[in-house]
Enzyme design. Structure first.
Site, PDB file in Angstrom:
ATOM      1  N   GLU A 197      42.872  37.822  45.454  1.00  0.00           N
ATOM      2  CA  GLU A 197      44.215  37.060  45.808  1.00  0.00           C
ATOM      3  C   GLU A 197      45.093  38.007  46.780  1.00  0.00           C
ATOM      4  O   GLU A 197      45.706  37.520  47.371  1.00  0.00           O
ATOM      5  CB  GLU A 197      44.800  36.842  44.483  1.00  0.00           C
ATOM      6  CG  GLU A 197      46.218  36.422  44.516  1.00  0.00           C
ATOM      7  CD  GLU A 197      46.172  34.893  44.980  1.00  0.00           C
ATOM      8  OE1 GLU A 197      47.339  34.169  45.412  1.00  0.00           O
ATOM      9  OE2 GLU A 197      45.043  34.250  45.032  1.00  0.00           O
ATOM     10  N   ASP A 312      42.810  34.696  31.233  1.00  0.00           N
ATOM     11  CA  ASP A 312      41.869  34.121  32.376  1.00  0.00           C
ATOM     12  C   ASP A 312      40.543  34.380  32.167  1.00  0.00           C
ATOM     13  O   ASP A 312      39.725  34.656  33.227  1.00  0.00           O
ATOM     14  CB  ASP A 312      42.424  34.617  34.001  1.00  0.00           C
ATOM     15  CG  ASP A 312      41.812  33.852  34.786  1.00  0.00           C
ATOM     16  OD1 ASP A 312      41.462  32.779  34.865  1.00  0.00           O
ATOM     17  OD2 ASP A 312      41.849  34.147  36.171  1.00  0.00           O
TER      18      ASP A 312
END
Length: 500
Positions: A197, A312
């Site tokens: 990311e 997550d």
């Protein structure tokens, strides 16, 4: 380890007591009154705090004493409240008393000495108390602060607790506290192996003085970053640096003084679990797959015990090394995903992006993330592993997945999945979060399966007719839930998840 030893010494019948503090497991008290009964209590202080005072132990000093300058009445305290009272010069005094022709005269001769010794002893005790108070006050700015910082990480002795780096006023403080700074000369980047990311992920080498050169994974912060992005990027290191478990990815350190900013972790040769399973479709036995699941559950139990919620957990966020050891990774990244992120895995929900297919219904609806919601995600990971990396809910849209879960539909067992494993998945997917198993229970259950291999040989028998009779017309398809390969094409358009 013992940090401080406290003693309370009190003369019998008196309300006034003396407190003495020592830094060792023994203490020496001088200047006690002759011919007096004293009571002593002891307590120890460690990192975990003060213990209880011991029961009072009485002892008496001798009637005769020597001058303070040459000898004194002493009391030594050791572990388990051992008390030893020693008087020096007593024998010689007794001999002199016996040789005296007039005992009363001898006592009168000794009276000034007794009074003087007692007075001197009292002065010594007062001086010791004053010195102890001054020393303790000086130490509190240093040692007491150190104790406080240690105690912040413990709810009880030996139980470490995760500290959110975002609770620090200055996030850089958290990085320096939990992550080791590595010199740029120790790191060599070899090749790019992926993208994250915040930037590229590379393979490289780490060589530090006195240590063998090792292969490492290096996460980079892309150029043009904002201070907010830098903080979020380094927060993962602040989180990772608090963990130490064989099934949790290990942080080697950070490089915050270089450009680009780097996070260095151990290197996992087989990469992400989902892609690794797809590359090795059908090559592992059920026992090997359960062993992988057991490792993931052990890592999650450790994180849960530290009060850390992953949010997550998915096969893509579990890494595999050359020995097929699975390690939980990617800490806290999901909370930082922007709404303009192009990753279809994450869907906007209440101001943030969450992975719908892996997330518990209460976390989707109310953003209520707990260890129980991680257990739900673990059930999805079990399904991914047993289907060799199949995408959960296949090509159903995220909205359809949410609707199906809300209507109590659950994923069917993958092909050749043992019945006990699918039953454990269903337990992880119980709607009432308090009814889901804890990670400790999951580890114990998987250990039981591994010890009793016969339990893994009973497979689930799922037929397309059974699924159709459940009802509903939700879109979607599957590849491995039905054993008959010849009927797969027909069943891809009509089979449904199981309803519970």
């Amino acid at each position: 380890p013992l940090l401080v030893l406290d003693l309370i010494i009190q003369e019998r019948g008196e309300s006034f007591s003396h407190t003495v503090t020592a830094q060792h497991t023994s203490a020496k008290v001088e200047g006690l009154k002759a011919g007096t009964v004293y009571s002593v209590q002891v307590r120890a202080r460690t990192v975990a705090g003060y213990g209880r005072y011991s029961n009072p132990v009485d002892f008496s000093t001798s009637l005769y004493v020597c001058p303070v300058s040459s000898s004194s009445t002493s009391m030594h305290l050791r572990r388990r409240e051992e008390l030893t009272t020693t008087t020096t010069g007593l024998k010689s005094r007794e001999e002199r008393f016996q040789k005296s022709d007039d005992p009363e005269r001898s006592v009168q001769d000794l009276l000034p000495l007794i009074v003087g010794s007692a007075s001197a002893g009292f002065v010594v005790i007062l001086a010791m108390i004053v010195i102890a108070v001054v020393c303790l006050r000086r130490q509190r700015t240093g040692s007491e602060l150190e104790y406080t910082e240690k105690l912040q990480q413990y709810v009880s002795p030996g139980v470490k607790v995760y500290i959110d780096p975002f609770t620090y006023e200055d996030p850089n403080e958290a990085v320096h506290e939990f992550a080791r700074e590595i010199d740029i000369s120790c790191v060599k980047i070899e090749e790019v192996i992926g993208a994250g990311e915040f930037g590229e992920v590379c393979r490289g080498r780490l060589k530090q003085a006195g240590r063998k050169e090792t292969t490492v994974a290096i996460k980079t912060l892309k150029a043009g970053y904002t201070e907010h992005q830098r903080r979020d990027f380094l927060s993962e290191a602040s989180i990772m640096g608090q963990f130490d478990h064989p099934n949790v990815i290990h942080l080697e350190g950070v490089l915050t003084r270089s450009c680009p900013v780097l996070i260095v972790t151990e290197f996992m040769e087989n990469g992400a679990l989902d892609s690794f399973l797809r590359l090795n479709d059908g090559r592992f036995t059920v026992t090997q797959l359960v062993g992988m699941l057991r490792g993931i559950a052990a890592g999650m139990k450790y994180l849960s015990d530290m009060n850390y919620v992953h949010r997550d957990l998915a096969a893509r966020n579990v890494l595999v090394n050359s020995n097929l050891v699975c390690k939980v990774s990617d800490f806290g990244l999901s909370r930082f995903l922007d709404d303009n992120s192009s990753d279809p895995t994450y869907t906007s929900s209440l101001g943030g992006k969450i992975p719908i297919r892996w997330t518990a219904p209460e976390a989707i609806a109310f953003r209520k993330f707990t260890s129980a919601s991680d257990v739900w995600s673990y059930g999805i990971v079990m399904w991914e592993v047993m289907s060799f990396g199949e995408r959960p809910y296949w090509d159903m849209s995220n909205q359809d997945v949410m609707n199906a879960v809300e209507q109590d539909y659950r994923l069917p067992p993958p092909m050749d999945c043992p019945a006990v494993l699918h039953q454990l998945m269903l337990e992880c997917w119980v709607k009432e979060r308090n009814m889901r198993p804890r990670f400790g229970q999951i580890v114990s259950t998987l250990d039981k399966f591994l010890r009793n291999a016969a339990s893994l040989k009973v497979l689930t028998s799922t037929h397309s007719g059974d699924l159709c009779r459940i009802g509903g017309t939700l879109p979607g398809h599957q590849r491995k839930s039905i054993g008959d390969a010849q009927d797969i094409k027909q069943q891809m358009s009509q089979t449904l998840p199981i309803r519970v």
